[in-house]
Design a protein around this motif. Structure first.
Motif: not given
Ligand code: UDP
Ligand code: MG
Length: 215
Positions: A187-215
């Motif tokens: 869709v385009g539009f003027e976008t500004k990017w702000i960088e941030f350092q990756n952090v691990q999730r605060a609690a719980g588990k990721t919901k992705w596995n290789l199968g779901s990412l591939f899909s």
């Protein structure tokens, strides 16, 4: 007064959702003259996420929830949240605090004062992601960039604030199998990017596995 809609897809996030709400609420309250709403989308959670959301919405009139009948995936949750939003601005955030709430104020400034239509968080690093996932993700973005000639850089995620014009453009895209990162870029539009350092999730588990990412 301007209004911000905070859209939060949630799938089995009982361990972190209350903390997300508390920390994000604190940050948004620091922004002067801004009305806001939380729209939580329970994406068919099998844990107590929905009960916690119901309680939050009972306690805070700025909170709303959508409850899916089953797990439809984050793409469907983001679409439903954007569709229900009433804000002049919308921001999409993960429930696990990997998208720092402290970025809300500079994002809002970029849109309300600096003339941008969109301000995205650009994640630096992939600490906490497995080596294989990192490698496959980087390869995916390299291939998709070559094929589509659109800028969908690794790190440019779904964490972004948009104005109503851009949100309406996204909602007009009637794709059935949505790939929102591609739609943002399309869709385009003027976008500004702000960088941030990756952090691990605060609690719980990721919901992705290789199968779901591939899909
Ligand atoms: N999510 C969702 N539906 C799904 C999978 C994930 O709504 O089927 C939500 C999840 O609760 C979180 C966000 O999407 O708020 C990102 O998920 P996650 O943190 O597991 O992804 P990662 O950060 O590992 O890429
Ligand atoms: Mg996450």
């Amino acid at each position: 007064m301007n209004k911000l809609s905070i859209i939060v897809p949630c799938y089995n996030e009982e361990e972190v959702i209350s903390r997300f709400y508390k920390e994000t609420n604190e940050e948004v309250l620091k922004i002067p003259d801004l009305d806001y709403e939380f729209i939580f989308i329970d994406d068919g959670s099998k844990d107590h996420t929905l009960d916690i959301l119901r309680l939050l919405c009972y306690q805070d009139k700025n909170c709303h929830y959508i409850s899916f009948s089953r797990n439809f995936g984050k793409e469907a949750a983001m679409y439903a949240g954007l569709k229900q939003s009433s804000g002049d601005y919308c921001v999409i955030m993960d429930a696990d605090l990997q998208h720092p709430p402290a970025l809300l104020a500079p994002m809002y400034r970029a849109l309300s004062q600096e003339g941008y239509d969109c301000c995205g968080g650009k994640r630096i690093g992939r600490d906490g992601d497995g080596t294989l996932r990192g490698l496959l993700s980087r390869s995916f973005y390299r291939v998709i960039q070559k094929l589509t000639h659109m800028n969908m850089g690794d790190g440019n995620g779904d964490f972004r604030m948009m104005n109503r014009t851009m949100v309406n453009a996204i909602l007009q895209m009637k794709e059935y199998n949505r790939y929102t990162k591609g739609i943002f870029s399309f869709v385009g539009f003027e976008t500004k990017w702000i960088e941030f350092q990756n952090v691990q999730r605060a609690a719980g588990k990721t919901k992705w596995n290789l199968g779901s990412l591939f899909s």
